[in-house]
Design a protein around this motif. Structure first.
Motif, PDB file in Angstrom:
ATOM      1  N   GLU A   1       0.840  -1.192   0.000  1.00  0.00           N
ATOM      2  CA  GLU A   1       0.000   0.000   0.000  1.00  0.00           C
ATOM      3  C   GLU A   1       0.876   1.243   0.000  1.00  0.00           C
ATOM      4  OE1 GLU A   1      -4.175   1.463   2.089  1.00  0.00           O
ATOM      5  OE2 GLU A   1      -3.000  -0.142   3.014  1.00  0.00           O
ATOM      6  N   ARG A   2       0.431   2.269  -0.724  1.00  0.00           N
ATOM      7  CA  ARG A   2       1.275   3.439  -0.980  1.00  0.00           C
ATOM      8  C   ARG A   2       1.714   4.150   0.297  1.00  0.00           C
ATOM      9  NH1 ARG A   2      -2.531   3.892  -5.311  1.00  0.00           N
ATOM     10  NH2 ARG A   2      -1.497   3.287  -7.259  1.00  0.00           N
ATOM     11  N   GLY A   3       0.871   4.104   1.334  1.00  0.00           N
ATOM     12  CA  GLY A   3       1.217   4.818   2.553  1.00  0.00           C
ATOM     13  C   GLY A   3       2.477   4.322   3.243  1.00  0.00           C
ATOM     14  N   ILE A   4       2.813   3.066   3.028  1.00  0.00           N
ATOM     15  CA  ILE A   4       3.983   2.479   3.684  1.00  0.00           C
ATOM     16  C   ILE A   4       5.087   2.147   2.684  1.00  0.00           C
ATOM     17  CG2 ILE A   4       3.283   0.048   3.530  1.00  0.00           C
ATOM     18  CD1 ILE A   4       4.218  -0.402   6.338  1.00  0.00           C
ATOM     19  N   ALA A   5       4.815   2.310   1.395  1.00  0.00           N
ATOM     20  CA  ALA A   5       5.724   1.814   0.355  1.00  0.00           C
ATOM     21  C   ALA A   5       7.120   2.412   0.452  1.00  0.00           C
ATOM     22  CB  ALA A   5       5.123   2.083  -1.020  1.00  0.00           C
ATOM     23  N   GLY A   6       7.218   3.732   0.550  1.00  0.00           N
ATOM     24  CA  GLY A   6       8.538   4.371   0.557  1.00  0.00           C
ATOM     25  C   GLY A   6       9.401   3.891   1.701  1.00  0.00           C
ATOM     26  N   ARG A   7       8.837   3.890   2.910  1.00  0.00           N
ATOM     27  CA  ARG A   7       9.614   3.448   4.082  1.00  0.00           C
ATOM     28  C   ARG A   7       9.988   1.974   3.984  1.00  0.00           C
ATOM     29  NH1 ARG A   7       6.031   4.161   8.843  1.00  0.00           N
ATOM     30  NH2 ARG A   7       4.352   4.165   7.284  1.00  0.00           N
TER      31      ARG A   7
ATOM     32  N   GLU B   1      12.818   1.420   1.410  1.00  0.00           N
ATOM     33  CA  GLU B   1      14.071   1.912   1.988  1.00  0.00           C
ATOM     34  C   GLU B   1      14.657   0.906   2.970  1.00  0.00           C
ATOM     35  OE1 GLU B   1      15.293   5.519   5.013  1.00  0.00           O
ATOM     36  OE2 GLU B   1      13.869   5.982   3.395  1.00  0.00           O
ATOM     37  N   ARG B   2      13.807   0.332   3.840  1.00  0.00           N
ATOM     38  CA  ARG B   2      14.291  -0.639   4.820  1.00  0.00           C
ATOM     39  C   ARG B   2      14.719  -1.951   4.147  1.00  0.00           C
ATOM     40  NH1 ARG B   2      16.253  -1.559   7.990  1.00  0.00           N
ATOM     41  NH2 ARG B   2      15.128  -2.790   9.544  1.00  0.00           N
ATOM     42  N   LEU B   3      13.992  -2.370   3.123  1.00  0.00           N
ATOM     43  CA  LEU B   3      14.353  -3.612   2.429  1.00  0.00           C
ATOM     44  C   LEU B   3      15.704  -3.477   1.750  1.00  0.00           C
ATOM     45  CD1 LEU B   3      10.924  -4.610   0.844  1.00  0.00           C
ATOM     46  CD2 LEU B   3      12.129  -5.843   2.658  1.00  0.00           C
TER      47      LEU B   3
ATOM     48  N   PRO C   1      21.395 -10.036  -3.527  1.00  0.00           N
ATOM     49  CA  PRO C   1      19.937  -9.936  -3.431  1.00  0.00           C
ATOM     50  C   PRO C   1      19.467  -8.707  -4.201  1.00  0.00           C
ATOM     51  CG  PRO C   1      20.974  -9.670  -1.264  1.00  0.00           C
ATOM     52  CD  PRO C   1      22.052  -9.999  -2.221  1.00  0.00           C
ATOM     53  N   THR C   2      18.451  -8.907  -5.005  1.00  0.00           N
ATOM     54  CA  THR C   2      18.067  -7.899  -6.000  1.00  0.00           C
ATOM     55  C   THR C   2      16.636  -7.433  -5.763  1.00  0.00           C
ATOM     56  OG1 THR C   2      19.576  -8.897  -7.596  1.00  0.00           O
ATOM     57  CG2 THR C   2      17.813  -7.511  -8.479  1.00  0.00           C
ATOM     58  N   ILE C   3      16.433  -6.106  -5.863  1.00  0.00           N
ATOM     59  CA  ILE C   3      15.104  -5.529  -5.652  1.00  0.00           C
ATOM     60  C   ILE C   3      14.792  -4.582  -6.805  1.00  0.00           C
ATOM     61  CG2 ILE C   3      13.656  -4.117  -4.145  1.00  0.00           C
ATOM     62  CD1 ILE C   3      15.447  -4.988  -1.801  1.00  0.00           C
ATOM     63  N   PHE C   4      13.651  -4.821  -7.455  1.00  0.00           N
ATOM     64  CA  PHE C   4      13.117  -3.922  -8.466  1.00  0.00           C
ATOM     65  C   PHE C   4      11.876  -3.235  -7.915  1.00  0.00           C
ATOM     66  CE2 PHE C   4      15.435  -6.786 -11.378  1.00  0.00           C
ATOM     67  CZ  PHE C   4      16.033  -5.859 -12.231  1.00  0.00           C
ATOM     68  N   THR C   5      11.734  -1.938  -8.171  1.00  0.00           N
ATOM     69  CA  THR C   5      10.545  -1.209  -7.746  1.00  0.00           C
ATOM     70  C   THR C   5       9.835  -0.633  -8.968  1.00  0.00           C
ATOM     71  OG1 THR C   5      11.798   0.838  -7.430  1.00  0.00           O
ATOM     72  CG2 THR C   5      11.587  -0.636  -5.531  1.00  0.00           C
ATOM     73  N   GLY C   6       8.573  -0.217  -8.736  1.00  0.00           N
ATOM     74  CA  GLY C   6       7.788   0.343  -9.823  1.00  0.00           C
ATOM     75  C   GLY C   6       7.567  -0.630 -10.962  1.00  0.00           C
ATOM     76  N   VAL C   7       7.375  -1.909 -10.626  1.00  0.00           N
ATOM     77  CA  VAL C   7       7.248  -2.941 -11.653  1.00  0.00           C
ATOM     78  C   VAL C   7       5.809  -2.970 -12.173  1.00  0.00           C
ATOM     79  CG1 VAL C   7       7.590  -5.362 -12.214  1.00  0.00           C
ATOM     80  CG2 VAL C   7       9.018  -4.284 -10.460  1.00  0.00           C
ATOM     81  N   PRO C   8       5.602  -2.757 -13.471  1.00  0.00           N
ATOM     82  CA  PRO C   8       4.235  -2.806 -14.011  1.00  0.00           C
ATOM     83  C   PRO C   8       3.730  -4.231 -14.127  1.00  0.00           C
ATOM     84  CG  PRO C   8       5.816  -2.369 -15.767  1.00  0.00           C
ATOM     85  CD  PRO C   8       6.602  -2.366 -14.475  1.00  0.00           C
TER      86      PRO C   8
END
Length: 490
Positions: free
Chosen positions: A294-300, A303-305, A367-374
């Motif tokens: 959910e967008r309300g927690i996404a940024g934080r 960042e932590r991940l 370990p790999t993280i992608f964000t904003g994945v459509p």
């Protein structure tokens, strides 16, 4: 010396003399050689299994089979350290994980020993019918020769998931392990031999899938097929089974979602998301590789991940403190790297995505993280089977469910929220065979395991796993002393 195949209670050379190089994924060096069994060897193994099933083993009671299963469990537990170390060299996973896998394998044999004993009490159980002139009972008979094909991500444990219920049911079997990780399957054969499993009841044929595996799936005397692996190979196994109308169970791929609402505990979410995708190098069919937050927690959360992913200790699975070992093989490593290159064109690479510094050899990957994945991205839709997390955001519960269920897979799904009513509501609507609430990846051997859609057919584990290898037989007895007189009716 090249390990031989275990057929009909003896160690036999492969008919064509071929071999398989077993590579340590941490060093990329061959450290063992195995026999490469072919269709000829599978034919011998199936013949032995069929003969054994028609012999005394096919008439054993559940209690008698339980004794054998417990003996196998005791041996696995007794040899846990050596088996785990072999699994590390074979597969690459950290030793602590391997030790847990081996303990679970022993537990699996003990669990099915208990189920085998319980089966005795169910034999001949009465079934109520609406005509008291008849008595109907049900007996449970072994399905016949079972062909078991297991993957490389949990070599001994996945073998136990199939071998233990097959033996508990009274089946005989041919086990074909992955060519990448054949060693602990051969050790299991040795343990079965030492546990006085009758000749032909357990056969192990190491070999390549397109030869030994294909023949096992197509053999007309195999009556039950149990397969864990990729969707394309599962389709081939199911196609082969259909030709002879074999019973088949398939545990296939996954692209499992973990849905996180903004009321969830952030640090608990970090822990479970990390465990859900980076355990076993992400080489887990149920890995929660799609994070829907959910967008309300996404940024934080992102960042932590990223922060915690960069702290993960990478290295040889035999080294103390290592949390992330190498991928299993060169082909798997190249496949995952290929997806990462695709992902760079489809989304934002937030962390990882490369060989870690200081590793000149071995199939190591950060370990790999992608964000904003459509949702139409390949890295979102296709199973990568590596330590790659894809993140997408949502605004409403309905949107989250659409993202979660918008997949051809349906093995597992997770939801994290403090609102337990919402958690139950979302869990009910997940299109998945396994659902976790406020956690990811806990797995017990008593509940059913399996997926929907392209994630498979049937269920393993628990009593569901036992029923996979049994054929219920109805026996109806006419009790009335008078003729039924059906020809006089009307």
């Amino acid at each position: 010396m090249t390990p031989k195949l275990f057929i009909d209670g003896t160690w036999q050379a492969a008919a064509r003399g071929g071999t398989i190089d077993v590579v340590d994924p941490a060093t990329e060096r061959v450290f063992r050689t195995c026999s490469a069994g072919t269709a000829d060897d599978v034919d011998r193994a199936v013949t032995a299994a069929k003969r054994a099933g028609q012999g005394p083993w096919g008439r054993t009671t559940g209690r008698e089979r339980a004794v054998v299963l417990c003996a196998i469990a005791d041996a696995i537990e007794r040899e846990k350290q050596a088996l785990a170390e072999l699994e590390v060299r074979d597969n690459g996973k950290p030793l602590a994980e391997a030790l847990g896998d081996i303990s679970d394998a022993a537990y699996c044999f003990n669990l099915y020993a208990a189920y085998a004993e319980e089966l005795d009490a169910r034999q001949g159980e009465a079934i109520a019918v609406p005509d008291d002139r008849f008595k109907t009972t049900v007996k449970y008979v072994p399905a016949g020769v079972a062909g078991l094909i297991v993957p490389w991500n949990y070599p001994l444990l996945m073998a136990a998931w199939k071998v233990a219920p097959a033996l508990a049911a009274g089946c005989t079997l041919v086990l074909k392990p992955s060519e990448f990780t054949p060693l602990t399957a051969l050790e299991l054969a040795r343990i079965c031999e030492e546990a006085a499993v009758p000749p032909g009841v357990v056969n192990v044929v190491t070999g390549y899938g397109n030869d030994a595996g294909a023949r096992l799936a197509a053999h007309p005397d195999v009556r039950k097929l149990a397969f864990t692996g990729s969707v394309p190979t599962g389709i081939a196994v199911a196609t082969a089974a259909a030709r002879d109308i074999k019973s088949v169970s398939l545990e296939l791929g996954g692209k499992s979602p973990i849905v996180v609402f903004d009321d969830a505990d952030l640090e608990q979410v970090v822990e479970w998301v990390m465990f859900g995708i980076f355990w076993n190098q992400g080489q887990v069919c149920s890995a929660t590789s799609r994070l829907i937050v959910e967008r309300g927690i996404a940024g934080r959360l992102i960042e932590r991940l990223v922060e915690e992913a960069r702290k993960i200790t990478i290295g040889n699975g035999m080294d103390e403190g290592v949390l992330l070992g190498p991928l299993v093989s060169r082909s798997q490593y190249d496949k995952v790297l290929g997806y990462i290159e695709i992902g760079k064109q489809e989304a934002r690479l937030a962390s990882g995505g490369r060989r870690p510094p200081g590793f000149d050899a071995g199939y190591f990957l950060e370990p790999t993280i992608f964000t904003g994945v459509p949702p139409d991205a390949r890295i979102w839709r296709e199973e990568i089977f590596g330590p790659v997390l894809c993140v997408a955001e949502f605004g409403t519960e309905e949107e989250a469910l659409t993202l979660a269920n918008g997949s051809e897979f349906g093995l597992a799904a997770a939801v994290m929220t403090r609102d337990l009513e919402r958690a139950a509501r979302v869990a009910d609507r997940f299109e998945a065979g396994v659902v976790w609430i406020n956690c990811s990846q806990p797995n017990f051997l008593e509940p059913p395991w399996g997926g929907m859609k392209k994630s498979g057919v049937g269920r393993e584990l628990g009593t569901w796993g036992l029923m996979n290898f049994l054929e219920p037989k109805q026996i109806t007895n006419y009790l009335s002393p008078a003729p039924w007189g059906w020809y006089l009716k009307g």
